[in-house]
Design an enzyme around this catalytic site. Structure first.
Site, PDB file in Angstrom:
ATOM      1  CE1 TYR A 138      -3.322  -2.844   0.802  1.00 55.56           C
ATOM      2  CE2 TYR A 138      -4.586  -0.824   1.037  1.00 55.56           C
ATOM      3  CZ  TYR A 138      -4.541  -2.187   0.857  1.00 55.56           C
ATOM      4  OH  TYR A 138      -5.701  -2.890   0.737  1.00 55.56           O
TER       5      TYR A 138
ATOM      6  CE  LYS B 268       2.173 -18.017  -2.209  1.00 56.91           C
ATOM      7  NZ  LYS B 268       1.304 -19.220  -2.203  1.00 56.91           N
TER       8      LYS B 268
ATOM      9  CG  ASP C  40      -1.663 -20.499  -0.719  1.00 52.07           C
ATOM     10  OD1 ASP C  40      -1.131 -20.446   0.406  1.00 52.07           O
ATOM     11  OD2 ASP C  40      -1.163 -21.121  -1.676  1.00 52.07           O
TER      12      ASP C  40
ATOM     13  CG  ASP D 257      -7.833  -4.972   1.691  1.00 51.11           C
ATOM     14  OD1 ASP D 257      -8.784  -4.476   2.321  1.00 51.11           O
ATOM     15  OD2 ASP D 257      -7.782  -5.008   0.440  1.00 51.11           O
TER      16      ASP D 257
ATOM     17  CG  ASP E 256     -13.473  -7.330   2.505  1.00 53.74           C
ATOM     18  OD1 ASP E 256     -13.267  -6.579   3.479  1.00 53.74           O
ATOM     19  OD2 ASP E 256     -13.921  -6.939   1.415  1.00 53.74           O
TER      20      ASP E 256
HETATM   21  C1  IPM Z   1     -10.172  -1.415   4.018  1.00 51.55           C
HETATM   22  C2  IPM Z   1     -10.473  -0.867   2.641  1.00 51.55           C
HETATM   23  C3  IPM Z   1      -9.343   0.047   2.233  1.00 51.55           C
HETATM   24  C4  IPM Z   1      -8.080  -0.765   2.253  1.00 51.55           C
HETATM   25  C5  IPM Z   1      -9.562   0.734   0.879  1.00 51.55           C
HETATM   26  C6  IPM Z   1     -10.840   1.529   0.872  1.00 51.55           C
HETATM   27  C7  IPM Z   1      -8.391   1.586   0.477  1.00 51.55           C
HETATM   28  O1  IPM Z   1     -10.669  -1.904   1.749  1.00 51.55           O
HETATM   29  O2  IPM Z   1     -10.081  -0.600   4.958  1.00 51.55           O
HETATM   30  O3  IPM Z   1     -10.050  -2.624   4.144  1.00 51.55           O
HETATM   31  O4  IPM Z   1      -7.793  -1.473   1.273  1.00 51.55           O
HETATM   32  O5  IPM Z   1      -7.349  -0.715   3.250  1.00 51.55           O
HETATM   33 MG    MG Z   2     -10.660  -3.823   2.619  1.00 55.23          MG
END
Ligand code: IPM
Ligand code: MG
Length: 362
Positions: free
Chosen positions: A147, A196, A228, A252, A256
């Site tokens: 990032y 990884k 993975d 990240d 999710d």
């Molecule tokens: C998160 C989001 C952010 C990230 C985006 C919006 C830049 O997906 O906070 O997980 O990737 O960190």
């Molecule tokens: Mg995210």
């Protein structure tokens, strides 16, 4: 006690969900005799509209005067919003990354917990969920790695080429690893470091440094897992995890996934902390522009983020406990926003959910 709380309403459903969280904070301050002074901060699309930039020096300076910042969500629909006609460094997400860096918020904590009441919303089969469900926290490094590496788009020998570089130093790894182990000590005492290391040098350094930190915490079970495999294990047997420690990009993606297996991303809070007690607190979900302004979004992730803020930054433990108990209570009472609704439950709007939680506090 008196505190100054920064509020970033943000974009999409951000303003509605932050309003509900503020309602809950006001009820807490009244009940426990605190004063919360709020300062509104601009970030993301709302900041672009007002100033042309997704983050300004003014927002950074004002955030630094706060004890903590509570945020809704930022960003819009990339296909239709004019914000995405701007160059990448001027888009809403760039503001979020820049504020994380400017405030040195290197430790991102993302709990993923299955409420018993929401088992029906969990996409996993009952036998996978198991009797006790699951309860993990992802500790994601937030200010390094891909990032924040050097990036460049260029033409090499007539071929369009883009480069993103992934770099970590031992200090960046050590400080986040310490956070993870400290958190594990207050939980079930297990840390899974995810990387990884079969491919990447940076991952091999992660393994080396986290193993050194692990040696300082003999009570904590420490293991390594390839990313993975971790993606697979999260849906195969999520209850094996307590604390997942990982770098920025993997965190990240895995966060999710972890949130999805809890049934609703609308339930999950997060904290981004620096070396002191300062933090930025936000729901794990995005700005959901498609349902913005409709009063149907689930405000619980933001309300639980406010509880995390009281716990980690303001040191108000019983107040944080009270908010979490109130959320538990409204779920037991059957209140459900659309995203977690199932037959026989009481379907409610964003503001009705906020009111119900305030009611359960009193
Ligand atoms: C998160 C989001 C952010 C990230 C985006 C919006 C830049 O997906 O906070 O997980 O990737 O960190
Ligand atoms: Mg995210």
């Amino acid at each position: 006690m008196e505190f100054k709380i920064g509020l970033i309403h943000g974009d999409g459903i951000g303003p509605e969900i932050v309003n509900e969280a503020q309602k809950v904070l006001d009820a807490v301050s009244e009940r426990y005799g605190h004063t919360f002074n709020y300062s509104k901060l601009l970030l993301g699309g709302a900041s672009i509209d007002a100033t042309g930039y997704p983050l300004t020096e003014e927002t950074i300076a004002e955030a630094k005067t706060c004890d903590a910042v509570l945020m809704g969500s930022i960003g819009g629909d990339a296909k239709t919003s004019p914000w995405y006609q701007l160059e990448p460094s001027r888009r809403p997400e760039a503001g979020l990354l820049a504020i994380r860096k400017a405030l040195n918020l290197f430790a991102n904590l993302r709990p993923a917990y299955l409420y018993n009441e929401l088992r029906a919303a969990c996409p996993l089969r009952d036998e996978i969920i198991g009797e006790q469900g699951f309860d993990m926290i992802i500790v994601r490094e937030l200010t390094g790695g891909l990032y924040f590496g050097e990036r460049e788009t260029k033409v090499v020998d007539g071929v369009q080429t883009a480069v993103d570089s992934l770099s970590y130093n031992e200090n960046e790894i050590r400080r986040i690893a310490k956070q993870a182990f400290e958190i594990a000590m207050k939980r079930r005492k297990k840390v899974t470091e995810v990387d990884k290391a079969n491919v990447l040098d940076s991952s091999r350094l992660w393994r080396k440094i986290t193993a050194e930190v692990a040696a300082e915490y003999p009570e904590v079970t420490y293991e390594n897992m390839l990313v993975d495999n971790c993606a697979m294990q999260l849906v195969r047997d999520p209850k094996q995890f307590d604390v997942i420690l990982t770098e920025n990009m993997f965190g990240d993606i895995l966060s999710d996934e972890a949130s999805m297996v809890t049934g609703s991303i609308g339930m999950l809070s997060s904290a981004s902390l620096n070396e002191s007690s300062f933090g930025l607190y936000e729901p794990s979900h995005g700005s959901a522009p498609d349902i913005a302004g409709m009063n149907i979004a689930n405000p619980i992730a933001t309300i639980l983020s406010a509880a995390m803020m009281l716990r980690y930054s303001l040191n108000l433990t019983k107040e944080a406990d009270a908010i979490e108990a109130a959320v538990q209570q409204v779920l037991t009472d059957g209140y459900r926003t659309g995203d977690i609704y199932s037959d026989g439950m009481k379907k409610c709007t964003t503001s009705e959910m906020g009111d119900a939680i305030v009611g359960a506090l009193k």
